[in-house]
Design a protein around this motif. Structure first.
Motif, mmCIF file in Angstrom:
data_model
loop_
_atom_site.group_PDB
_atom_site.id
_atom_site.type_symbol
_atom_site.label_atom_id
_atom_site.label_comp_id
_atom_site.label_asym_id
_atom_site.label_seq_id
_atom_site.Cartn_x
_atom_site.Cartn_y
_atom_site.Cartn_z
ATOM 1 N N GLY A 64 0.713 -0.974 0.096
ATOM 2 C CA GLY A 64 0.120 0.150 -0.125
ATOM 3 C C GLY A 64 0.649 1.329 0.055
ATOM 4 N N TYR A 65 2.033 1.189 0.337
ATOM 5 C CA TYR A 65 2.763 2.320 0.332
ATOM 6 C C TYR A 65 2.566 3.500 -0.782
ATOM 7 C CZ TYR A 65 6.404 5.734 1.605
ATOM 8 O OH TYR A 65 7.056 6.654 2.163
ATOM 9 N N CYS A 66 2.557 2.835 -2.129
ATOM 10 C CA CYS A 66 2.781 3.718 -3.296
ATOM 11 C C CYS A 66 1.292 3.906 -3.621
ATOM 12 C CB CYS A 66 3.473 2.537 -4.484
ATOM 13 S SG CYS A 66 2.672 1.436 -5.047
ATOM 14 N N GLN A 67 0.387 3.441 -2.938
ATOM 15 C CA GLN A 67 -1.140 3.529 -3.674
ATOM 16 C C GLN A 67 -1.553 5.040 -3.609
ATOM 17 O OE1 GLN A 67 -2.421 0.943 -5.248
ATOM 18 N NE2 GLN A 67 -0.209 0.356 -4.795
ATOM 19 N N ASN B 17 4.433 5.152 -12.300
ATOM 20 C CA ASN B 17 4.648 5.049 -10.799
ATOM 21 C C ASN B 17 5.016 3.647 -10.660
ATOM 22 O OD1 ASN B 17 2.714 7.061 -11.057
ATOM 23 N ND2 ASN B 17 2.270 7.079 -8.888
ATOM 24 N N ILE B 18 6.109 3.518 -9.620
ATOM 25 C CA ILE B 18 6.736 2.196 -9.473
ATOM 26 C C ILE B 18 5.875 1.542 -8.153
ATOM 27 C CG2 ILE B 18 8.849 1.023 -8.765
ATOM 28 C CD1 ILE B 18 10.283 3.411 -10.087
ATOM 29 N N CYS B 19 5.775 0.225 -8.387
ATOM 30 C CA CYS B 19 5.204 -0.868 -6.951
ATOM 31 C C CYS B 19 6.308 -1.573 -6.954
ATOM 32 C CB CYS B 19 3.956 -1.068 -7.748
ATOM 33 S SG CYS B 19 3.241 -2.303 -6.239
ATOM 34 N N ARG B 20 6.839 -1.779 -5.738
ATOM 35 C CA ARG B 20 7.767 -2.556 -5.295
ATOM 36 C C ARG B 20 7.313 -4.008 -5.433
ATOM 37 N NH1 ARG B 20 12.238 -0.177 -1.342
ATOM 38 N NH2 ARG B 20 13.065 1.748 -2.892
#
Length: 156
Positions: free
Chosen positions: A98-101, A129-132
């Motif tokens: 959820g950090y990048c959301q 956007n980047i999602c790890r």
């Protein structure tokens, strides 16, 4: 002291001219939904809207804006999480950590404002956007679902 139009309210905030908008939003305005990721505008975790356009807030100085520009953060997208993108994200369990959301949601909502029925290619080209965690396939499904919700005029 400088005035900024954030989420429909004019706020008078004290910050140095070179302070990035991200830090003014988080530290002076207390809006912590916008996240710090990379600090070089690559990851998109800090995405907000300025006059409806997505912008990575970690590299642009807050002094570049005034009360004439409308800055919208994730907190201002919807007061009750009823925005179609937020609804789709919940319905499909899009995020993992959820950090990048918040940045993803802001980028996706801007995409849908400009293109109400994007193809996979449109999504791939616009969602930088980047999602790890690797939930990009779920992000794509979420955007398609949000487009359906928006077309139906549904809100929570």
């Amino acid at each position: 002291m400088s005035k900024l139009n954030i989420n429909g309210q004019t706020l008078e905030l004290d910050f140095d001219a070179d302070t990035p908008l991200l830090w003014v939003l988080r530290e002076q305005a207390g809006l912590t939904g916008t996240k710090y990721g990379c600090g070089i505008a690559r990851c998109g975790a800090c995405t907000v809207h300025v006059d409806g356009q997505p912008m990575r807030s970690c590299v642009v100085p807050a002094s570049a804006f005034g009360p004439a520009q409308a800055i919208t953060t994730i907190e201002g997208l919807s007061p009750d999480s009823s925005h179609p993108v937020q609804q789709a994200w919940l319905e499909l369990d899009v995020p993992q950590c959820g950090y990048c959301q918040s940045g993803m949601i802001m980028a996706a909502s801007a995409l849908l404002d400009g293109n109400p029925n994007p193809t996979d290619a449109d999504i791939d080209a616009n969602m930088t956007n980047i999602c790890r965690c690797g939930t990009l396939q779920r992000v794509r499904r979420g955007i398609h679902r949000a487009a359906e919700i928006k077309a139906q005029g549904k809100t929570a």
